[in-house]
Design a protein around this motif. Structure first.
Motif, PDB file in Angstrom:
ATOM      1  N   ARG A 152       0.831  -1.204   0.000  1.00 57.87           N
ATOM      2  CA  ARG A 152       0.000   0.000   0.000  1.00 57.87           C
ATOM      3  C   ARG A 152       0.867   1.256   0.000  1.00 57.87           C
ATOM      4  N   LEU A 153       1.907   1.261   0.824  1.00 53.85           N
ATOM      5  CA  LEU A 153       2.769   2.437   0.926  1.00 53.85           C
ATOM      6  C   LEU A 153       3.524   2.683  -0.376  1.00 53.85           C
ATOM      7  N   THR A 154       3.943   1.612  -1.042  1.00 53.45           N
ATOM      8  CA  THR A 154       4.598   1.764  -2.342  1.00 53.45           C
ATOM      9  C   THR A 154       3.666   2.454  -3.332  1.00 53.45           C
ATOM     10  N   GLY A 155       2.416   2.000  -3.376  1.00 49.17           N
ATOM     11  CA  GLY A 155       1.440   2.606  -4.275  1.00 49.17           C
ATOM     12  C   GLY A 155       1.111   4.044  -3.898  1.00 49.17           C
ATOM     13  N   LEU A 156       0.943   4.296  -2.605  1.00 55.23           N
ATOM     14  CA  LEU A 156       0.624   5.647  -2.131  1.00 55.23           C
ATOM     15  C   LEU A 156       1.703   6.640  -2.546  1.00 55.23           C
ATOM     16  N   ARG A 157       2.962   6.283  -2.299  1.00 51.26           N
ATOM     17  CA  ARG A 157       4.056   7.189  -2.646  1.00 51.26           C
ATOM     18  C   ARG A 157       4.141   7.384  -4.160  1.00 51.26           C
ATOM     19  N   ARG A 158       3.855   6.325  -4.913  1.00 52.84           N
ATOM     20  CA  ARG A 158       3.898   6.433  -6.374  1.00 52.84           C
ATOM     21  C   ARG A 158       2.843   7.419  -6.874  1.00 52.84           C
ATOM     22  N   GLY A 159       1.643   7.328  -6.332  1.00 49.46           N
ATOM     23  CA  GLY A 159       0.592   8.257  -6.731  1.00 49.46           C
ATOM     24  C   GLY A 159       0.903   9.690  -6.340  1.00 49.46           C
ATOM     25  N   LEU A 160       1.439   9.879  -5.144  1.00 50.73           N
ATOM     26  CA  LEU A 160       1.831  11.221  -4.708  1.00 50.73           C
ATOM     27  C   LEU A 160       2.920  11.784  -5.613  1.00 50.73           C
ATOM     28  N   ASN A 161       3.886  10.942  -5.968  1.00 46.39           N
ATOM     29  CA  ASN A 161       4.965  11.385  -6.853  1.00 46.39           C
ATOM     30  C   ASN A 161       4.424  11.862  -8.192  1.00 46.39           C
ATOM     31  N   GLU A 162       3.402  11.171  -8.697  1.00 47.57           N
ATOM     32  CA  GLU A 162       2.825  11.539  -9.985  1.00 47.57           C
ATOM     33  C   GLU A 162       2.131  12.890  -9.938  1.00 47.57           C
ATOM     34  N   THR A 163       1.753  13.334  -8.757  1.00 48.17           N
ATOM     35  CA  THR A 163       1.132  14.657  -8.621  1.00 48.17           C
ATOM     36  C   THR A 163       2.147  15.712  -8.177  1.00 48.17           C
ATOM     37  N   GLY A 164       3.431  15.319  -8.110  1.00 43.60           N
ATOM     38  CA  GLY A 164       4.468  16.283  -7.795  1.00 43.60           C
ATOM     39  C   GLY A 164       4.927  16.315  -6.357  1.00 43.60           C
ATOM     40  N   TYR A 165       4.447  15.368  -5.532  1.00 40.14           N
ATOM     41  CA  TYR A 165       4.811  15.359  -4.121  1.00 40.14           C
ATOM     42  C   TYR A 165       5.724  14.168  -3.821  1.00 40.14           C
ATOM     43  N   VAL A 166       6.901  14.473  -3.263  1.00 38.93           N
ATOM     44  CA  VAL A 166       7.885  13.441  -2.940  1.00 38.93           C
ATOM     45  C   VAL A 166       8.159  13.497  -1.443  1.00 38.93           C
ATOM     46  N   GLU A 167       7.934  12.389  -0.778  1.00 44.31           N
ATOM     47  CA  GLU A 167       8.144  12.331   0.663  1.00 44.31           C
ATOM     48  C   GLU A 167       9.590  12.682   1.004  1.00 44.31           C
ATOM     49  N   GLY A 168       9.756  13.597   1.960  1.00 38.00           N
ATOM     50  CA  GLY A 168      11.083  14.014   2.381  1.00 38.00           C
ATOM     51  C   GLY A 168      11.640  15.181   1.596  1.00 38.00           C
ATOM     52  N   ARG A 169      11.052  15.474   0.427  1.00 40.59           N
ATOM     53  CA  ARG A 169      11.519  16.605  -0.377  1.00 40.59           C
ATOM     54  C   ARG A 169      10.564  17.783  -0.263  1.00 40.59           C
ATOM     55  N   ASN A 170       9.301  17.563  -0.596  1.00 45.39           N
ATOM     56  CA  ASN A 170       8.324  18.647  -0.465  1.00 45.39           C
ATOM     57  C   ASN A 170       7.041  18.151   0.205  1.00 45.39           C
ATOM     58  N   LEU A 171       7.150  17.042   0.930  1.00 47.78           N
ATOM     59  CA  LEU A 171       6.001  16.455   1.616  1.00 47.78           C
ATOM     60  C   LEU A 171       6.481  15.634   2.805  1.00 47.78           C
ATOM     61  N   THR A 172       5.749  15.731   3.897  1.00 47.49           N
ATOM     62  CA  THR A 172       6.007  14.890   5.066  1.00 47.49           C
ATOM     63  C   THR A 172       4.818  13.968   5.283  1.00 47.49           C
ATOM     64  N   ILE A 173       5.076  12.706   5.595  1.00 42.79           N
ATOM     65  CA  ILE A 173       4.002  11.776   5.945  1.00 42.79           C
ATOM     66  C   ILE A 173       4.223  11.332   7.389  1.00 42.79           C
ATOM     67  N   GLU A 174       3.211  11.555   8.203  1.00 46.74           N
ATOM     68  CA  GLU A 174       3.237  11.108   9.595  1.00 46.74           C
ATOM     69  C   GLU A 174       2.472   9.787   9.691  1.00 46.74           C
ATOM     70  N   TYR A 175       3.157   8.734  10.126  1.00 49.42           N
ATOM     71  CA  TYR A 175       2.544   7.409  10.184  1.00 49.42           C
ATOM     72  C   TYR A 175       2.112   7.095  11.616  1.00 49.42           C
ATOM     73  N   ARG A 176       0.931   6.521  11.723  1.00 45.28           N
ATOM     74  CA  ARG A 176       0.442   6.037  13.008  1.00 45.28           C
ATOM     75  C   ARG A 176      -0.091   4.616  12.792  1.00 45.28           C
ATOM     76  N   TRP A 177       0.353   3.679  13.644  1.00 44.92           N
ATOM     77  CA  TRP A 177       0.021   2.268  13.464  1.00 44.92           C
ATOM     78  C   TRP A 177      -0.715   1.743  14.697  1.00 44.92           C
ATOM     79  N   GLY A 178      -1.802   0.998  14.441  1.00 46.35           N
ATOM     80  CA  GLY A 178      -2.611   0.476  15.543  1.00 46.35           C
ATOM     81  C   GLY A 178      -2.152  -0.852  16.091  1.00 46.35           C
ATOM     82  N   GLY A 179      -1.230  -1.523  15.409  1.00 48.91           N
ATOM     83  CA  GLY A 179      -0.767  -2.816  15.894  1.00 48.91           C
ATOM     84  C   GLY A 179      -1.883  -3.832  16.017  1.00 48.91           C
TER      85      GLY A 179
END
Length: 327
Positions: free
Chosen positions: A45-72
């Protein structure tokens, strides 16, 4: 102006100018990701999410931050986790799965939420309609109770001499589980197949399900399209190989990991669409104006190496139908 005053003025301007430029620069947008499981289970899922964001011009760590929260795998933790994201003033919340989506929906009516769910989002009250979702939610939906019956038919083509096939469902996902189980049971008699119903909600119960297959000498297994099973790809594929059981899965990620055959939509592609929507919302579009995307392309994927290990010859008809064959 005296030279000392000029130098002092120039020095003050040199300090103030970079600060003024910095103040004018837009803050880096932050997306919140509310997952009920873990980073490992959501890798596709994360691979796909980042790929879609990249296609719209957003790259994690460059011009976008993603805050992850996990429920375990603990749904009761989700309200506190989404509260953390809201307190951080994230611009968008991405919610993989129905439980995360409902927790976010209850928590905020203003922050845009982009979901990826297998259940019908209208029936569960997530959105008002697929075409006009309204409110602050939209996303991707892969609901199709017909996938179970189609997967059963394809598995029967692969192992036509098998008279009993197991079906593994998740009772915690009751609405989908009941619909798919009903369709599988309805389709089986016409193929001359008996269905062994198996249920699992934990790792231990998945292990027990395979033990039940072996004890009953059931010839093959159909795994339901469920987020929990999709988060246990390695475990299920390893059990299938250990017990030498032909298994039909609902997403090609299982086949890439060494599974035998799958019919369904790619998790990576689903979350690429989620990433595209998240990027469009960051650019100013409203979730209410973005219709819920429904999965329309389902692929048949076969792993020939795994088939050879199981001593199975893939029928020419199946090979001709396959969208991808892994050598």
């Amino acid at each position: 102006m005296r030279r000392r005053d000029f130098v002092t003025l120039l020095g003050g301007s040199a300090i103030a100018w970079p600060l003024a430029v910095q103040a004018q620069q837009p803050a880096m947008p932050v997306i919140g990701y509310l997952g009920i499981r873990s980073a490992e289970s959501d890798a596709s899922r994360l691979t796909g999410l980042r790929r879609g964001l990249n296609e719209t011009g957003y790259v994690e760590g460059r011009n976008l931050t993603i805050e992850y929260r996990w429920g375990g795998n603990q749904s009761d933790r989700l309200p506190a986790l989404v509260a953390e994201l809201i307190q951080m003033r994230v611009a968008v919340i991405v919610t993989p799965g129905l439980s995360s989506t409902l927790a976010a929906k209850v928590a905020t009516t203003t922050i845009p939420i982009v979901f990826g769910v297998g259940a019908d989002p209208v029936q569960h009250g997530v959105v008002a309609s697929l075409n006009r979702p309204g409110g602050n939610l939209t996303g991707f939906n892969q609901f199709s109770n017909e996938l179970g019956a189609k997967g059963l038919a394809l598995l029967h083509e692969l192992v036509p001499s098998t008279t009993t096939i197991g079906f593994l469902g998740n009772p915690n996902n009751s609405m989908i589980d009941e619909l798919v189980t009903r369709d599988v049971l309805a389709a089986a008699p016409a193929m001359g197949i008996r269905i062994q119903i198996l249920k699992a909600t934990t790792d231990r119960e998945i292990d027990a399900a395979f033990e039940s297959l072996v004890q009953a000498r059931t010839g093959a297994l159909l795994v339901g399209n469920d987020a929990f099973f999709n988060s246990r790809i390695e475990q299920i594929v390893a059990l299938a190989a250990h017990h030498a059981i032909p298994v039909m899965y609902a997403s090609p990620e299982f086949i890439v990991a060494g599974g035998l055959i799958s019919y369904g939509a790619s998790l990576t592609e689903q979350y690429r669409q989620v990433g595209l929507y998240a990027g469009r919302i960051l650019k100013g579009e409203k979730p209410a104006d973005l219709p819920v995307i429904q999965a329309s392309k389902f692929e048949l994927v076969i792993n020939l190496k795994t088939a050879r290990a199981l001593g199975l010859a893939i029928p020419a008809k199946l090979l001709a139908l396959a969208d991808q064959v892994i050598e």
